[in-house]
Enzyme design. Structure first.
Site, PDB file in Angstrom:
ATOM      1  N   ALA A 151     -18.205   0.697 -15.025  1.00  0.00           N
ATOM      2  CA  ALA A 151     -19.623   1.030 -14.824  1.00  0.00           C
ATOM      3  C   ALA A 151     -19.746   1.718 -13.470  1.00  0.00           C
ATOM      4  O   ALA A 151     -20.029   1.089 -12.450  1.00  0.00           O
ATOM      5  CB  ALA A 151     -20.470  -0.237 -14.876  1.00  0.00           C
ATOM      6  N   GLY A 161     -24.768  -1.269  -6.168  1.00  0.00           N
ATOM      7  CA  GLY A 161     -23.791  -1.697  -7.167  1.00  0.00           C
ATOM      8  C   GLY A 161     -24.462  -2.059  -8.474  1.00  0.00           C
ATOM      9  O   GLY A 161     -25.636  -1.751  -8.695  1.00  0.00           O
ATOM     10  N   ASN A 162     -23.732  -2.721  -9.346  1.00  0.00           N
ATOM     11  CA  ASN A 162     -24.294  -3.174 -10.616  1.00  0.00           C
ATOM     12  C   ASN A 162     -23.632  -4.494 -11.006  1.00  0.00           C
ATOM     13  O   ASN A 162     -22.763  -5.005 -10.282  1.00  0.00           O
ATOM     14  CB  ASN A 162     -24.125  -2.118 -11.712  1.00  0.00           C
ATOM     15  CG  ASN A 162     -22.677  -1.721 -11.914  1.00  0.00           C
ATOM     16  OD1 ASN A 162     -21.836  -2.536 -12.288  1.00  0.00           O
ATOM     17  ND2 ASN A 162     -22.369  -0.449 -11.651  1.00  0.00           N
ATOM     18  N   HIS A 163     -24.029  -5.026 -12.148  1.00  0.00           N
ATOM     19  CA  HIS A 163     -23.608  -6.373 -12.542  1.00  0.00           C
ATOM     20  C   HIS A 163     -22.326  -6.414 -13.372  1.00  0.00           C
ATOM     21  O   HIS A 163     -21.984  -7.467 -13.916  1.00  0.00           O
ATOM     22  CB  HIS A 163     -24.732  -7.069 -13.317  1.00  0.00           C
ATOM     23  CG  HIS A 163     -25.979  -7.292 -12.523  1.00  0.00           C
ATOM     24  ND1 HIS A 163     -26.013  -8.107 -11.409  1.00  0.00           N
ATOM     25  CD2 HIS A 163     -27.239  -6.783 -12.664  1.00  0.00           C
ATOM     26  CE1 HIS A 163     -27.238  -8.111 -10.907  1.00  0.00           C
ATOM     27  NE2 HIS A 163     -27.995  -7.313 -11.646  1.00  0.00           N
TER      28      HIS A 163
END
Length: 399
Positions: free
Chosen positions: A277, A209-211
């Site tokens: 994102a 995943g990402n932030h």
């Protein structure tokens, strides 16, 4: 008038400027608005509830229940009822409560329940207005998406002259009227907004995943809905919630789920803003069971995800507006222009990770908008709500 038939909740706080609320109420009612008034206890010392009840042609609310009957005055129902919540005058005390979520009276409790746009017109003495704590509190409630009707310069109740004087009723009325006029600009348009991260499963427990928090996408969805658009918000995992009833939220987890949701909605959309994102890669194989950590080394084979933005750009029809985002760390504008052209976008919103206060997880953003004619517009650091307004203004220009 655009204000005709609108349901306006007027909050009145304890200030010498409370007397102006009578004129404001009369102007709103005369224009055809349905006005209900909430007063703080202190406000009733400056102007009587009977005055505002007579002018608004509705009961005035000031307590959680009616003392004679015990009937409940539901702050939730009041918050859901209104098309706009206007707090005028808004005192330093009430502004501080709004900033920190305190709800020790009916007005502030209703504020926390409101699903509509909230406007506030500050009124206080010069030194109170200039105090750093007041300015911080104003910034905070603006960051929540509330809209300030700025105080004017003039003689104050203390005898001083300066800023802090509540805007005149006619000015406030014009401000609200203009807002209701501008919210028609995207009426009848269908919009898609993607927001947040995607989580690509490795096994039932772990993921790539990402932030991304989704804050930028949610702010854009709220702004589009506020302008009258029918918005489909396709969001990856996020703790955020929506306020406007014109937003339909479709929760997704993975890039494949987001792709499917976009493909279903895109053909009928007029405006698509792809701010999510989305993961560029996903595991080639997803384990059905939790992977044990026995091996000293662990290799994970990744494959590319489908480029949702490029796929939308390849099927875009005349009249459809497609907006993309680019988060870059080097050669920012060159990379953004390359993406703009390759993916058939109408304009791209560029973020740089090198800019302080921009990027994932923050309440602010600093963007550059580049359109397909390569017109470049740089914006200073702003709240994400303010950035959303800039993006929507560009969309309206194109329409």
């Amino acid at each position: 008038m655009m204000i005709e038939g609108k349901k306006i909740l007027l909050g009145v706080c304890g200030s010498i400027a409370s007397y102006k609320s009578a004129t404001l109420t009369r102007l709103l009612v005369k224009a055809g608005a349905n006005v209900k008034v909430i007063m703080t206890h202190e406000a009733t010392r400056f102007i009587t509830p009977l005055t505002l009840s007579t002018l608004s042609k509705n009961p005035v609310y000031s307590t959680y229940y009616k003392e004679d009957t015990g009937e409940w005055n539901s702050h939730v129902e009041l918050g859901l009822w209104a098309d706009a919540f206007l707090i005028a005058p808004a005192t330093a005390n009430t502004i501080a409560k709004l900033a920190y979520g305190l709800c020790d009276n009916l007005l502030t409790a209703t504020y926390l329940s409101a699903k509509c746009p909230v406007y506030f017109a500050p009124a206080m003495d010069l030194d109170m207005w200039k105090h750093p704590s007041t300015q911080r509190n104003v910034r905070l409630i603006e960051e929540y998406g509330n809209i300030q009707i700025k105080p004017g310069y003039g003689e104050l109740a203390s005898g001083l002259t300066g800023e802090g004087r509540m805007a005149e009723p006619e000015e406030i009325f014009s401000f609200i009227e203009h807002t209701f006029s501008s919210d028609q600009l995207l009426r009848g348009k269908k919009a898609i907004v993607t927001a947040g991260p995607t989580y690509e499963a490795i096994d039932p427990v772990r993921f790539i995943g990402n932030h991304s928090s989704g804050k930028m996408g949610f702010a854009i969805a709220e702004e589009l809905a506020g302008l009258g658009a029918e918005v489909t918000l396709i969001s990856g995992p996020s703790h955020l919630s929506t306020r406007n009833k014109g937003i339909t939220r479709i929760p997704v987890m993975s890039s494949d789920e987001m792709l499917n949701a976009v493909e279903k909605s895109f053909p009928a959309s007029d405006i698509t803003v792809m701010s999510a994102a989305v993961a560029d890669y996903k595991p080639a194989i997803v384990s059905a069971e939790k992977i044990k950590k026995d091996p000293a080394d662990f290799n994970l084979e990744l494959v590319k995800t489908t480029d949702i933005l490029a796929k939308a750009g390849s099927s875009k029809q005349a009249g459809q507006i497609l907006v993309g985002f680019a988060l870059e760390t080097n050669d920012e504008e060159a990379n953004a222009i390359k993406k703009l052209r390759k993916k058939n976008l109408d304009f791209i919103v560029l973020n740089s990770m090198n800019d302080k206060g921009a990027g994932f997880g923050t309440d602010t953003n600093k963007v550059t908008i580049i359109d397909k004619s390569l017109n470049v517009t740089h914006f200073p650091l702003k709240t994400k709500e303010a950035v959303a307004k800039d993006i929507c203004r560009k969309i309206i220009e194109l329409i």
